[in-house]
Design a protein around this motif. Sequence first.
Motif, PDB file in Angstrom:
ATOM      1  N   GLN A  41       0.664  -1.123   0.086  1.00 50.78           N
ATOM      2  CA  GLN A  41       0.159   0.022  -0.121  1.00 50.78           C
ATOM      3  C   GLN A  41       0.891   1.155   0.007  1.00 50.78           C
ATOM      4  O   GLN A  41       0.270   2.382  -0.337  1.00 50.78           O
ATOM      5  CB  GLN A  41      -0.770   0.144   1.039  1.00 50.78           C
ATOM      6  N   VAL A  42       1.929   1.142   0.372  1.00 50.44           N
ATOM      7  CA  VAL A  42       2.802   2.232   0.683  1.00 50.44           C
ATOM      8  C   VAL A  42       3.060   3.073  -0.655  1.00 50.44           C
ATOM      9  O   VAL A  42       2.738   4.505  -0.623  1.00 50.44           O
ATOM     10  CB  VAL A  42       4.351   2.044   1.459  1.00 50.44           C
ATOM     11  N   GLU A  43       3.761   2.650  -1.709  1.00 47.16           N
ATOM     12  CA  GLU A  43       4.046   3.235  -2.957  1.00 47.16           C
ATOM     13  C   GLU A  43       2.872   3.916  -3.484  1.00 47.16           C
ATOM     14  O   GLU A  43       2.799   5.046  -3.562  1.00 47.16           O
ATOM     15  CB  GLU A  43       4.620   2.425  -3.975  1.00 47.16           C
ATOM     16  N   PRO A  44       1.736   3.024  -3.619  1.00 46.16           N
ATOM     17  CA  PRO A  44       0.532   3.667  -4.493  1.00 46.16           C
ATOM     18  C   PRO A  44      -0.159   4.868  -3.387  1.00 46.16           C
ATOM     19  O   PRO A  44      -0.801   5.976  -3.868  1.00 46.16           O
ATOM     20  CB  PRO A  44      -0.405   2.844  -4.887  1.00 46.16           C
ATOM     21  N   THR A  45       0.032   4.556  -2.263  1.00 45.25           N
ATOM     22  CA  THR A  45      -0.874   5.754  -1.375  1.00 45.25           C
ATOM     23  C   THR A  45       0.071   6.962  -1.231  1.00 45.25           C
ATOM     24  O   THR A  45      -0.474   8.113  -1.622  1.00 45.25           O
ATOM     25  CB  THR A  45      -0.896   4.969   0.147  1.00 45.25           C
ATOM     26  N   ARG A  46       1.350   6.711  -1.244  1.00 45.08           N
ATOM     27  CA  ARG A  46       2.177   8.079  -1.229  1.00 45.08           C
ATOM     28  C   ARG A  46       1.804   8.756  -2.665  1.00 45.08           C
ATOM     29  O   ARG A  46       2.079  10.045  -2.538  1.00 45.08           O
ATOM     30  CB  ARG A  46       3.485   7.805  -1.086  1.00 45.08           C
ATOM     31  N   ALA A  47       1.561   8.474  -3.717  1.00 44.03           N
ATOM     32  CA  ALA A  47       1.400   8.764  -5.191  1.00 44.03           C
ATOM     33  C   ALA A  47      -0.192   9.531  -5.075  1.00 44.03           C
ATOM     34  O   ALA A  47      -0.196  10.281  -6.100  1.00 44.03           O
ATOM     35  CB  ALA A  47       1.605   7.821  -6.155  1.00 44.03           C
ATOM     36  N   GLU A  48      -0.865   9.322  -4.068  1.00 46.34           N
ATOM     37  CA  GLU A  48      -2.108  10.036  -4.300  1.00 46.34           C
ATOM     38  C   GLU A  48      -2.021  11.566  -3.891  1.00 46.34           C
ATOM     39  O   GLU A  48      -1.402  11.979  -3.134  1.00 46.34           O
ATOM     40  CB  GLU A  48      -3.087   9.350  -2.943  1.00 46.34           C
ATOM     41  N   PRO A  49      -3.089  12.197  -4.581  1.00 42.84           N
ATOM     42  CA  PRO A  49      -3.252  13.681  -4.333  1.00 42.84           C
ATOM     43  C   PRO A  49      -3.494  13.569  -2.826  1.00 42.84           C
ATOM     44  O   PRO A  49      -4.250  12.926  -2.375  1.00 42.84           O
ATOM     45  CB  PRO A  49      -4.359  13.783  -5.331  1.00 42.84           C
ATOM     46  N   GLY A  50      -2.811  14.866  -2.260  1.00 49.21           N
ATOM     47  CA  GLY A  50      -3.152  15.037  -0.953  1.00 49.21           C
ATOM     48  C   GLY A  50      -2.360  14.213   0.288  1.00 49.21           C
ATOM     49  O   GLY A  50      -2.514  14.602   1.390  1.00 49.21           O
ATOM     50  N   CYS A  51      -1.514  13.397  -0.310  1.00 50.52           N
ATOM     51  CA  CYS A  51      -0.972  12.614   0.750  1.00 50.52           C
ATOM     52  C   CYS A  51       0.189  13.372   1.069  1.00 50.52           C
ATOM     53  O   CYS A  51       1.161  13.444   0.280  1.00 50.52           O
ATOM     54  CB  CYS A  51      -0.609  11.004   0.278  1.00 50.52           C
ATOM     55  N   LEU A  52       0.592  13.566   2.161  1.00 49.48           N
ATOM     56  CA  LEU A  52       1.487  14.598   2.574  1.00 49.48           C
ATOM     57  C   LEU A  52       2.894  13.347   3.128  1.00 49.48           C
ATOM     58  O   LEU A  52       3.912  13.702   2.886  1.00 49.48           O
ATOM     59  CB  LEU A  52       1.522  15.360   3.824  1.00 49.48           C
ATOM     60  N   ASN A  53       2.654  12.274   3.999  1.00 52.38           N
ATOM     61  CA  ASN A  53       3.420  11.336   4.367  1.00 52.38           C
ATOM     62  C   ASN A  53       2.484  10.124   4.675  1.00 52.38           C
ATOM     63  O   ASN A  53       1.357  10.151   5.141  1.00 52.38           O
ATOM     64  CB  ASN A  53       4.377  11.597   5.209  1.00 52.38           C
ATOM     65  N   TYR A  54       2.940   8.914   4.403  1.00 54.72           N
ATOM     66  CA  TYR A  54       2.474   7.597   4.680  1.00 54.72           C
ATOM     67  C   TYR A  54       3.592   6.696   5.298  1.00 54.72           C
ATOM     68  O   TYR A  54       4.407   6.149   4.347  1.00 54.72           O
ATOM     69  CB  TYR A  54       1.668   7.127   3.451  1.00 54.72           C
TER      70      TYR A  54
END
Length: 100
Positions: free
Chosen positions: A27-40
């Motif tokens: 989940q880390v890589e695709p979530t970090r690429a989402e608009p609005g994700c500042l950090n994950y």
Amino acid sequence: MVPVTIIGTVVAKPETREELERLLAAQVEPTRAEPGCLNYDFHADAEDPCTFVFYENWRSQSDLDAHMLMPHLWPLVSQIDRLLAQPVEIRHLTMLSEMA
């Protein structure tokens, strides 16, 4: 916009720990690429290898809400009852300092 910070805690059944870790790590890589994700950021508890923790900062609640509907979460969500020893715990935090 008001940033949103959450800490999510996920506890695996001992027999599903490795499978759950793989699904969560995916989940880390695709979530970090989402608009609005500042950090994950994905962590394992130093004393309990079955406990995983996510520290997340989002630009807004609507960005976090959109994240929860992302298709890359479905391989995890569809098996959550089988993999977890207890329900997911999500703590919502209010950041008091300036974001770095």
